[in-house]
Design an enzyme around this catalytic site. Sequence first.
Site, PDB file in Angstrom:
ATOM      1  N   ARG A  10     -11.039  -1.615 -12.361  1.00  0.00           N
ATOM      2  CA  ARG A  10     -10.998  -2.730 -11.414  1.00  0.00           C
ATOM      3  C   ARG A  10     -10.893  -4.039 -12.158  1.00  0.00           C
ATOM      4  NH1 ARG A  10     -12.659  -2.936  -6.193  1.00  0.00           N
ATOM      5  NH2 ARG A  10     -11.549  -4.872  -6.512  1.00  0.00           N
ATOM      6  N   ARG A  66       5.999  -5.398 -12.715  1.00  0.00           N
ATOM      7  CA  ARG A  66       7.343  -4.908 -13.048  1.00  0.00           C
ATOM      8  C   ARG A  66       7.938  -5.698 -14.201  1.00  0.00           C
ATOM      9  NH1 ARG A  66       8.204  -5.344  -7.502  1.00  0.00           N
ATOM     10  NH2 ARG A  66       7.614  -3.443  -6.451  1.00  0.00           N
ATOM     11  N   CYS A  77       1.003  -3.471  -2.856  1.00  0.00           N
ATOM     12  CA  CYS A  77       0.341  -4.748  -2.577  1.00  0.00           C
ATOM     13  C   CYS A  77      -0.228  -4.716  -1.160  1.00  0.00           C
ATOM     14  CB  CYS A  77       1.325  -5.908  -2.691  1.00  0.00           C
ATOM     15  SG  CYS A  77       2.040  -6.090  -4.330  1.00  0.00           S
ATOM     16  N   GLU A  80      -6.473  -8.585   1.375  1.00  0.00           N
ATOM     17  CA  GLU A  80      -7.920  -8.392   1.488  1.00  0.00           C
ATOM     18  C   GLU A  80      -8.370  -8.666   2.924  1.00  0.00           C
ATOM     19  OE1 GLU A  80     -10.619  -7.605  -0.567  1.00  0.00           O
ATOM     20  OE2 GLU A  80      -9.152  -6.986  -2.058  1.00  0.00           O
ATOM     21  N   ARG A  92      -6.812  -9.119  -6.783  1.00  0.00           N
ATOM     22  CA  ARG A  92      -7.586  -7.977  -7.276  1.00  0.00           C
ATOM     23  C   ARG A  92      -6.627  -6.845  -7.594  1.00  0.00           C
ATOM     24  NH1 ARG A  92     -10.658 -10.296  -3.186  1.00  0.00           N
ATOM     25  NH2 ARG A  92     -12.889 -10.478  -3.531  1.00  0.00           N
ATOM     26  N   TYR A 109     -12.893  -9.206 -14.970  1.00  0.00           N
ATOM     27  CA  TYR A 109     -12.961 -10.240 -13.938  1.00  0.00           C
ATOM     28  C   TYR A 109     -12.860 -11.586 -14.632  1.00  0.00           C
ATOM     29  CZ  TYR A 109     -14.079  -6.613 -10.670  1.00  0.00           C
ATOM     30  OH  TYR A 109     -13.989  -5.495  -9.879  1.00  0.00           O
ATOM     31  N   ARG A 117     -18.372  -9.867  -9.673  1.00  0.00           N
ATOM     32  CA  ARG A 117     -19.034  -8.723 -10.295  1.00  0.00           C
ATOM     33  C   ARG A 117     -19.933  -9.171 -11.448  1.00  0.00           C
ATOM     34  NH1 ARG A 117     -17.664  -3.484  -8.952  1.00  0.00           N
ATOM     35  NH2 ARG A 117     -19.680  -3.189  -9.925  1.00  0.00           N
TER      36      ARG A 117
END
Length: 124
Positions: A10, A66, A77, A80, A92, A109, A117
Amino acid sequence: MPEMRVVALRGANEVTENTAEAILSATDKLMREILSRNQLAADDLVSCIFTLTPDLDAQFPAVAAREMGLSSVPLLCAREIPVPGALPSVIRVMIHAYLPAGSVAEHVYLGDAAKLRLDLQGAQ
């Protein structure tokens, strides 16, 4: 050859403004950092899922992936969920990849997104 396992990595990064250039730059920086910290190449990746907060819609983050040579990796894609009070201007990613068994996955992050986080030591 070492035994490999599939992991989910993540990461998140702040985007400075809602422009294609800012989204691509933030995505590129985030992806390069995750790949570097986890010693991953394109062949190690299974898939990448990118999300953007609702205030970001100027470009697809997959374009940056890409452009950095990940065109053979399935990329997706999405937006959120617009939770009231959530941190704005964030990209993210969840990367599914092969790592040697016993390796510790390093999540990344960056910028203001590090606030997401604080429990992950070394994520910044």
